[in-house]
Design a protein around this motif. Structure first.
Motif, mmCIF file in Angstrom:
data_model
loop_
_atom_site.group_PDB
_atom_site.id
_atom_site.type_symbol
_atom_site.label_atom_id
_atom_site.label_comp_id
_atom_site.label_asym_id
_atom_site.label_seq_id
_atom_site.Cartn_x
_atom_site.Cartn_y
_atom_site.Cartn_z
ATOM 1 N N LEU A 1 -26.251 8.658 17.470
ATOM 2 C CA LEU A 1 -27.470 7.864 17.278
ATOM 3 C C LEU A 1 -27.906 7.826 15.826
ATOM 4 O O LEU A 1 -28.567 6.885 15.391
ATOM 5 N N PHE A 2 -27.564 8.871 15.075
ATOM 6 C CA PHE A 2 -28.167 9.044 13.756
ATOM 7 C C PHE A 2 -27.164 9.030 12.615
ATOM 8 O O PHE A 2 -27.468 9.493 11.515
ATOM 9 N N ASP A 3 -25.986 8.519 12.865
ATOM 10 C CA ASP A 3 -25.006 8.308 11.795
ATOM 11 C C ASP A 3 -24.821 9.569 10.949
ATOM 12 O O ASP A 3 -24.956 9.552 9.729
ATOM 13 N N LEU A 4 -24.508 10.678 11.611
ATOM 14 C CA LEU A 4 -24.284 11.929 10.889
ATOM 15 C C LEU A 4 -22.994 11.850 10.077
ATOM 16 O O LEU A 4 -21.975 11.363 10.563
ATOM 17 N N PRO A 5 -23.016 12.307 8.826
ATOM 18 C CA PRO A 5 -21.774 12.395 8.041
ATOM 19 C C PRO A 5 -20.759 13.294 8.738
ATOM 20 O O PRO A 5 -21.122 14.145 9.564
ATOM 21 N N GLN A 6 -19.482 13.143 8.388
ATOM 22 C CA GLN A 6 -18.425 13.871 9.068
ATOM 23 C C GLN A 6 -18.626 15.379 9.002
ATOM 24 O O GLN A 6 -18.406 16.097 9.979
ATOM 25 N N GLY A 7 -19.060 15.881 7.847
ATOM 26 C CA GLY A 7 -19.282 17.322 7.703
ATOM 27 C C GLY A 7 -20.369 17.829 8.632
ATOM 28 O O GLY A 7 -20.275 18.941 9.169
ATOM 29 N N GLU A 8 -21.404 17.002 8.847
ATOM 30 C CA GLU A 8 -22.475 17.380 9.766
ATOM 31 C C GLU A 8 -21.974 17.390 11.212
ATOM 32 O O GLU A 8 -22.322 18.276 12.002
ATOM 33 N N LEU A 9 -21.158 16.407 11.558
ATOM 34 C CA LEU A 9 -20.600 16.331 12.906
ATOM 35 C C LEU A 9 -19.751 17.560 13.222
ATOM 36 O O LEU A 9 -19.871 18.163 14.294
ATOM 37 N N VAL B 1 -28.750 16.966 9.450
ATOM 38 C CA VAL B 1 -29.319 15.823 8.749
ATOM 39 C C VAL B 1 -28.585 14.562 9.196
ATOM 40 O O VAL B 1 -27.371 14.453 9.037
ATOM 41 N N GLY B 2 -29.330 13.649 9.790
ATOM 42 C CA GLY B 2 -28.767 12.362 10.179
ATOM 43 C C GLY B 2 -29.257 11.269 9.252
ATOM 44 O O GLY B 2 -29.915 11.533 8.243
ATOM 45 N N ARG B 3 -28.938 10.029 9.612
ATOM 46 C CA ARG B 3 -29.401 8.886 8.802
ATOM 47 C C ARG B 3 -29.887 7.795 9.746
ATOM 48 O O ARG B 3 -29.242 7.475 10.740
ATOM 49 N N SER C 1 -32.059 3.936 9.300
ATOM 50 C CA SER C 1 -32.707 2.929 8.438
ATOM 51 C C SER C 1 -32.555 3.280 6.965
ATOM 52 O O SER C 1 -33.479 3.084 6.161
ATOM 53 N N GLY C 2 -31.391 3.803 6.610
ATOM 54 C CA GLY C 2 -31.101 4.105 5.216
ATOM 55 C C GLY C 2 -31.736 5.372 4.693
ATOM 56 O O GLY C 2 -31.613 5.678 3.500
ATOM 57 N N LYS C 3 -32.392 6.146 5.542
ATOM 58 C CA LYS C 3 -33.055 7.373 5.102
ATOM 59 C C LYS C 3 -32.473 8.573 5.848
ATOM 60 O O LYS C 3 -32.027 8.466 6.984
ATOM 61 N N TYR C 4 -32.497 9.726 5.171
ATOM 62 C CA TYR C 4 -32.088 10.961 5.826
ATOM 63 C C TYR C 4 -33.119 11.339 6.895
ATOM 64 O O TYR C 4 -34.331 11.182 6.694
ATOM 65 N N LEU C 5 -32.625 11.857 8.007
ATOM 66 C CA LEU C 5 -33.489 12.247 9.118
ATOM 67 C C LEU C 5 -33.299 13.735 9.397
ATOM 68 O O LEU C 5 -32.213 14.164 9.802
#
Length: 304
Positions: free
Chosen positions: A37-45, A63-65, A67-71
């Motif tokens: 849902l939050f477009d996590l970078p590969q390292g976060e996944l 940390v996800g993403r 609307s162009g912002k970190y979540l």
């Protein structure tokens, strides 16, 4: 509580890790992969998958993403082993500031993802932290308290649930009225063990459902003891006439533990009835061992 954008109830079971069981986010789909849902970078996944069931007493930060912002995300994992479920809190606040505050003010033991640490270390801590940082820490502490009460349940039985009503109500923005009747630690000679984790899980699920489907935001809950069992009865008036679409998934997880549970909508009210007990496999194993020894002795005696 506006600091929390949404709360998610997630599966931690093998084969369905990170699947959404329930949510305060009406746009999310039951059964969908939370991490996607939050477009996590590969390292976060990779970090999330590796750490979900490690050091579960401490929150996991990700940390996800969106609307162009970190979540910034905090995953509360105290119920992973008791229930195969966990909570994820998503926050409406700058990720860099929140992470820097968390790791320096009371959440130093959190399992921090690579991007969480990177953002925290890059933040200028000479600047004063905003009020949302303190609010977020308070919310996480309240969510962590659910696990603490779960531990108390082993000693105090369902009476420990009384500590949860305001905590769960505030977390999900509902009014939870909880009564407890004649409760003591419940374990019977039938090899059943009281599960505080699923008591909490049922309350959390129904509070979450009421957030989206109740007519007035009020949840009635009663825990009582009878015939050696603790029984939960939780209900709310529904404006849609239907139960939460995630109910079947939640029920299937409970039933995988052998917990009797029923969630249904009748006469404009959604009701969850459950007996939060599971089989004491260790005790059953001892009984089976004793019985096998007795059978062996009996057969030996007959031979004599």
């Amino acid at each position: 509580m506006k600091i929390v954008s949404h709360v998610y109830l997630l599966s931690a079971a093998l084969g369905s890790m990170w699947r959404i069981i329930g949510s305060t986010d009406a746009s999310s789909c039951v059964g969908e992969d939370f991490l996607s849902l939050f477009d996590l970078p590969q390292g976060e996944l990779e970090f999330a998958d590796a750490m979900l069931t490690e050091s579960v007493d401490e929150p996991l930060t990700l940390v996800g993403r969106r609307s162009g912002k970190y979540l910034p995300i905090a995953v509360i994992r105290g119920g992973v082993f008791d229930t195969s479920m966990c909570l994820a809190l998503c926050f409406d606040a700058p990720a860099e500031e929140l992470m820097a505050f968390w790791f320096g003010h009371g959440l130093e033991g959190a399992a921090a993802s690579p991007l969480s640490l990177e953002l925290a270390r890059g933040y200028d801590t000479t600047k004063p932290f905003g009020e949302e940082c303190y609010d977020s820490s308070r919310v996480i502490r309240e969510a962590l308290a659910l696990g603490d009460v779960s531990e108390k349940g082993r000693a105090f039985g369902a009476s420990a649930l009384e500590e949860l009503a305001s905590c769960i109500g505030e977390l999900f923005s509902v009014r939870l009225a909880l009564t407890v009747s004649d409760i003591s630690p419940c374990s019977s000679d039938r090899g059943r063990v009281f599960s505080m984790g699923f008591c909490i899980g049922c309350l959390v699920f129904m509070a979450m459902a009421a957030r989206s489907y109740s007519r007035d935001g009020e949840v009635q809950a009663h825990a009582f003891c009878g015939n050696g069992h603790v029984t939960l009865d939780i209900s709310f008036d529904t404006r849609s006439g239907e139960k939460h679409p995630a109910a079947d998934l939640f029920v299937s997880i409970a039933e995988s533990y052998g917990i009797p549970i029923d969630i249904r909508a009748e006469d404009g009210r959604v009701r969850c009835t459950a007996i939060p007990e599971y089989a004491d496999e260790a005790l059953e194993g001892v009984k089976e061992h004793i019985l096998s020894i007795r059978d062996f002795i009996d057969s030996f005696a007959q031979q004599e």
